[in-house]
Design an enzyme around this catalytic site. Sequence first.
Site, mmCIF file in Angstrom:
data_model
loop_
_atom_site.group_PDB
_atom_site.id
_atom_site.type_symbol
_atom_site.label_atom_id
_atom_site.label_comp_id
_atom_site.label_asym_id
_atom_site.label_seq_id
_atom_site.Cartn_x
_atom_site.Cartn_y
_atom_site.Cartn_z
ATOM 1 C CD GLU A 107 -0.703 -5.373 6.571
ATOM 2 O OE1 GLU A 107 -0.587 -5.875 5.432
ATOM 3 O OE2 GLU A 107 -1.027 -4.185 6.750
ATOM 4 C CG HIS A 124 -3.250 -3.299 4.127
ATOM 5 N ND1 HIS A 124 -2.342 -2.668 4.949
ATOM 6 C CD2 HIS A 124 -3.811 -2.328 3.389
ATOM 7 C CE1 HIS A 124 -2.360 -1.370 4.723
ATOM 8 N NE2 HIS A 124 -3.249 -1.136 3.778
ATOM 9 C CB CYS A 159 -0.971 -0.074 1.173
ATOM 10 S SG CYS A 159 -2.489 0.797 0.827
HETATM 11 N N1 GLN Z 1 -3.722 6.319 0.910
HETATM 12 C C1 GLN Z 1 -2.420 6.046 1.443
HETATM 13 C C2 GLN Z 1 -1.349 6.827 0.696
HETATM 14 O O1 GLN Z 1 -1.602 7.414 -0.278
HETATM 15 C C3 GLN Z 1 -2.105 4.559 1.396
HETATM 16 C C4 GLN Z 1 -3.103 3.803 2.255
HETATM 17 C C5 GLN Z 1 -2.559 2.576 2.919
HETATM 18 O O2 GLN Z 1 -1.356 2.379 3.033
HETATM 19 N N2 GLN Z 1 -3.462 1.774 3.445
HETATM 20 O O3 GLN Z 1 -0.249 6.858 1.108
#
Ligand code: GLN
Length: 185
Positions: free
Chosen positions: A170, A168, A78
């Site tokens: 995890e 994610h 992410c």
């Molecule tokens: N929206 C976040 C970003 O732009 C990422 C979201 C996340 O890591 N769950 O950094």
Amino acid sequence: MRIGILAVQGAFIEHEKILTSLGHECVELRQKSDITNIDGLVLPGGESTVQGKLLRDLDMFDDIKARIDDGIPVLATCAGLILLSEKISNDANTYFATLPVTVKRNAYGRQLGSFEQVADFAGIGPVKMTFIRAPYIEKANDNVNILATIDGNIVATKYKNQIGLAFHPELGDDIRIHQMFCDLM
Ligand code: GLN
């Protein structure tokens, strides 16, 4: 193996729990001096702009980038994927820029952008994926392995030593993606 987990902000504890349960030693990377003797690196979810700023403020950025360039196995999820991406289509910033893809931040919307979906993951099979204000990859260089897509958008990639995921792994009790990262080490 000794795994460094970036712990300046975001969802690092869950990675640590899984990797510890797989028999590895985890070290939380909170300052420059923590970045020694690591065999693998986890860049967790969170807020990429905050993580990017803290990495600079804490003078950790160059050391971590050097380790990635050296080929240390990386699991990035992410916000971590955003930190690795060479280009961010809706943001002028870039960070490590070691993964030759174009990523879109908050690609599913900011507020209602959290959902779960089962999709096929190359070499593993169906995986339940949790997305939280997630990015997706709009474009990947030819030499990047695409491991999973949803509705034509890329949500998992592997390039050399780097695994980049929009979701994610995890969260929940599926350890197969962490196992794949451990196999890389
Ligand atoms: N929206 C976040 C970003 O732009 C990422 C979201 C996340 O890591 N769950 O950094």
